[in-house]
Design a protein around this motif. Structure first.
Motif, PDB file in Angstrom:
ATOM      1  N   UNK A 292       0.889  -1.048   0.087  1.00 18.98           N
ATOM      2  CA  UNK A 292      -0.016   0.290  -0.351  1.00 18.98           C
ATOM      3  C   UNK A 292       1.053   1.498  -0.136  1.00 18.98           C
ATOM      4  N   UNK A 293       1.622   1.035   0.539  1.00 18.13           N
ATOM      5  CA  UNK A 293       3.571   2.480   0.721  1.00 18.13           C
ATOM      6  C   UNK A 293       3.045   2.495  -0.408  1.00 18.13           C
ATOM      7  N   UNK A 294       4.312   1.254  -0.886  1.00 17.73           N
ATOM      8  CA  UNK A 294       4.665   1.842  -2.272  1.00 17.73           C
ATOM      9  C   UNK A 294       3.774   2.246  -3.642  1.00 17.73           C
ATOM     10  N   UNK A 295       2.535   1.882  -3.705  1.00 18.98           N
ATOM     11  CA  UNK A 295       1.624   2.574  -4.376  1.00 18.98           C
ATOM     12  C   UNK A 295       1.080   3.521  -4.217  1.00 18.98           C
ATOM     13  N   UNK A 296       1.805   4.259  -2.912  1.00 18.85           N
ATOM     14  CA  UNK A 296       1.088   5.645  -2.546  1.00 18.85           C
ATOM     15  C   UNK A 296       1.898   6.257  -3.264  1.00 18.85           C
ATOM     16  N   UNK A 297       3.211   5.670  -3.524  1.00 16.63           N
ATOM     17  CA  UNK A 297       4.386   6.550  -3.694  1.00 16.63           C
ATOM     18  C   UNK A 297       4.875   7.287  -4.814  1.00 16.63           C
TER      19      UNK A 297
ATOM     20  N   UNK B 246      10.326   2.667 -10.046  1.00 16.92           N
ATOM     21  CA  UNK B 246      10.624   1.387  -9.821  1.00 16.92           C
ATOM     22  C   UNK B 246       9.862   0.181 -10.664  1.00 16.92           C
ATOM     23  N   UNK B 247       9.108   0.369 -11.547  1.00 17.08           N
ATOM     24  CA  UNK B 247       7.718  -0.712 -12.301  1.00 17.08           C
ATOM     25  C   UNK B 247       8.654  -0.862 -13.752  1.00 17.08           C
ATOM     26  N   UNK B 248       9.085   0.286 -13.941  1.00 20.63           N
ATOM     27  CA  UNK B 248       9.433   0.647 -15.066  1.00 20.63           C
ATOM     28  C   UNK B 248      11.094  -0.033 -15.304  1.00 20.63           C
ATOM     29  N   UNK B 249      12.022  -0.380 -14.127  1.00 15.60           N
ATOM     30  CA  UNK B 249      13.633  -0.902 -13.704  1.00 15.60           C
ATOM     31  C   UNK B 249      12.986  -2.429 -13.862  1.00 15.60           C
ATOM     32  N   UNK B 250      12.247  -3.426 -13.229  1.00 12.52           N
ATOM     33  CA  UNK B 250      11.270  -4.165 -12.351  1.00 12.52           C
ATOM     34  C   UNK B 250      10.812  -4.708 -14.190  1.00 12.52           C
ATOM     35  N   UNK B 251      10.414  -4.475 -14.363  1.00 10.99           N
ATOM     36  CA  UNK B 251       9.199  -4.586 -15.604  1.00 10.99           C
ATOM     37  C   UNK B 251       9.496  -4.659 -16.954  1.00 10.99           C
ATOM     38  N   UNK B 252      10.197  -3.415 -17.141  1.00  8.31           N
ATOM     39  CA  UNK B 252      10.240  -2.491 -18.672  1.00  8.31           C
ATOM     40  C   UNK B 252      11.191  -2.917 -19.246  1.00  8.31           C
TER      41      UNK B 252
ATOM     42  N   UNK C 130       1.252   3.194 -17.136  1.00  3.85           N
ATOM     43  CA  UNK C 130       0.279   2.420 -17.810  1.00  3.85           C
ATOM     44  C   UNK C 130      -0.172   0.940 -16.900  1.00  3.85           C
ATOM     45  N   UNK C 131       0.888   0.726 -15.872  1.00  7.00           N
ATOM     46  CA  UNK C 131       0.773  -0.361 -15.045  1.00  7.00           C
ATOM     47  C   UNK C 131       0.705   0.189 -13.725  1.00  7.00           C
ATOM     48  N   UNK C 132       1.388   0.999 -13.426  1.00  7.80           N
ATOM     49  CA  UNK C 132       0.712   1.542 -12.071  1.00  7.80           C
ATOM     50  C   UNK C 132      -0.285   1.780 -12.159  1.00  7.80           C
ATOM     51  N   UNK C 133      -1.404   3.007 -13.050  1.00  5.51           N
ATOM     52  CA  UNK C 133      -2.272   2.992 -13.287  1.00  5.51           C
ATOM     53  C   UNK C 133      -3.461   1.919 -13.041  1.00  5.51           C
ATOM     54  N   UNK C 134      -2.906   1.037 -13.642  1.00  5.75           N
ATOM     55  CA  UNK C 134      -4.378  -0.719 -13.816  1.00  5.75           C
ATOM     56  C   UNK C 134      -4.055  -1.225 -12.135  1.00  5.75           C
TER      57      UNK C 134
ATOM     58  N   UNK D  34      14.016  -9.418 -13.997  1.00  3.48           N
ATOM     59  CA  UNK D  34      14.024  -8.950 -12.870  1.00  3.48           C
ATOM     60  C   UNK D  34      13.202  -9.229 -11.770  1.00  3.48           C
ATOM     61  N   UNK D  35      11.882 -10.061 -12.475  1.00  2.00           N
ATOM     62  CA  UNK D  35      10.950 -10.203 -10.450  1.00  2.00           C
ATOM     63  C   UNK D  35      10.992 -11.295 -11.203  1.00  2.00           C
ATOM     64  N   UNK D  36      10.847 -12.071 -12.556  1.00  2.00           N
ATOM     65  CA  UNK D  36      10.882 -14.034 -12.380  1.00  2.00           C
ATOM     66  C   UNK D  36      12.047 -14.531 -11.840  1.00  2.00           C
TER      67      UNK D  36
END
Length: 233
Positions: A113-118, A123-129, A139-143, A184-186
């Motif tokens: 919850x706190x992570x998304x609030x930030x 971070x999403x870009x670095x880990x997933x894309x 778009x991932x964050x928004x979804x 970088x995730x799985x």
């Protein structure tokens, strides 16, 4: 007009549970296969309950195959094992058979919850894309942020409690696992585990990040997915 060369495809999305991130793949499949996306209900459900939901959405006749990514992978395996009318095969991308984050999972669950609030778009870009893919990261964050918190937490909890090895071992149809060389995730160990568990699962390594189906989809379909689907009988 000629018939599509490939079987009908049912697409299982990741954690967001919607069709937004399948647009590149659907575009690449156009004219080659009919493709539709199953969506997950906005309710806090376990993998078992979600599998019961998606089984009811699978075709009741005619040949079809399933393509599933990330969170959708265990659902695809469970659904295929329960379906009265079985798929011809499965394509599993960046997914898992057991808890994929045994060390970090509980920390992530507490901190989410706190992570998304930030608004952690970098971070999403670095880990997933791929680096520089800011818009997809947004778009991932928004979804994900649009999901009710209890639904998001229940899906994360389902992943942390996941163990679909028995269902995976019982499947007889051919399966293809797309393992990302830049994920970088799985953990890579999940591909090894799934190959050891399944009767008929082949692993192909592709030079992509965790969101494997979203990059160079035309080439991925032509070089990897379509050749596999054409072998299904």
């Amino acid at each position: 007009m000629s018939e599509p060369a490939l079987p009908r495809l049912i697409l299982f999305p990741g954690l967001s549970g919607g069709e937004t991130f399948f647009e590149p793949l659907i575009s690449a499949l156009r004219g080659k296969a009919d493709a539709s996306v199953v969506t997950y209900p906005a309710d806090p459900l376990s993998f078992d309950a979600l599998a019961d939901h998606v089984v009811a959405l699978l075709p009741q006749k005619g040949p079809y195959a399933i393509i599933a990514e990330s969170f959708g992978g265990p659902l695809a395996v469970l659904a295929a094992s329960r379906a009265a009318h079985k798929p011809m095969g499965l394509v599993l991308a960046a997914t898992f058979a057991t808890n994929p984050l045994p060390l970090m999972g509980m920390i992530l669950k507490t901190a989410l919850p706190g992570f998304l609030a930030s608004k952690p778009v970098p971070v999403i870009e670095a880990m997933l894309l791929r680096s520089g893919d800011h818009m997809t990261a947004l778009h991932i964050f928004e979804a994900v942020s649009a999901l009710p918190q209890d639904v998001l937490m229940s899906r994360l909890n389902a992943a942390l409690k996941c163990d679909i090895r028995k269902s995976l071992a019982a499947l007889d149809m051919p399966m293809l696992y797309l393992q990302r060389t830049k994920d970088k995730l799985m953990p890579a160990a999940q591909a090894v585990l799934m190959q050891k568990t399944a009767k008929n699962l082949r692993v192909i390594k592709v030079d992509r990040p965790h969101f494997v189906l979203q990059y160079e989809a035309e080439a991925l379909v032509a070089d990897v997915i379509a050749p596999f689907l054409k072998t299904l009988k």
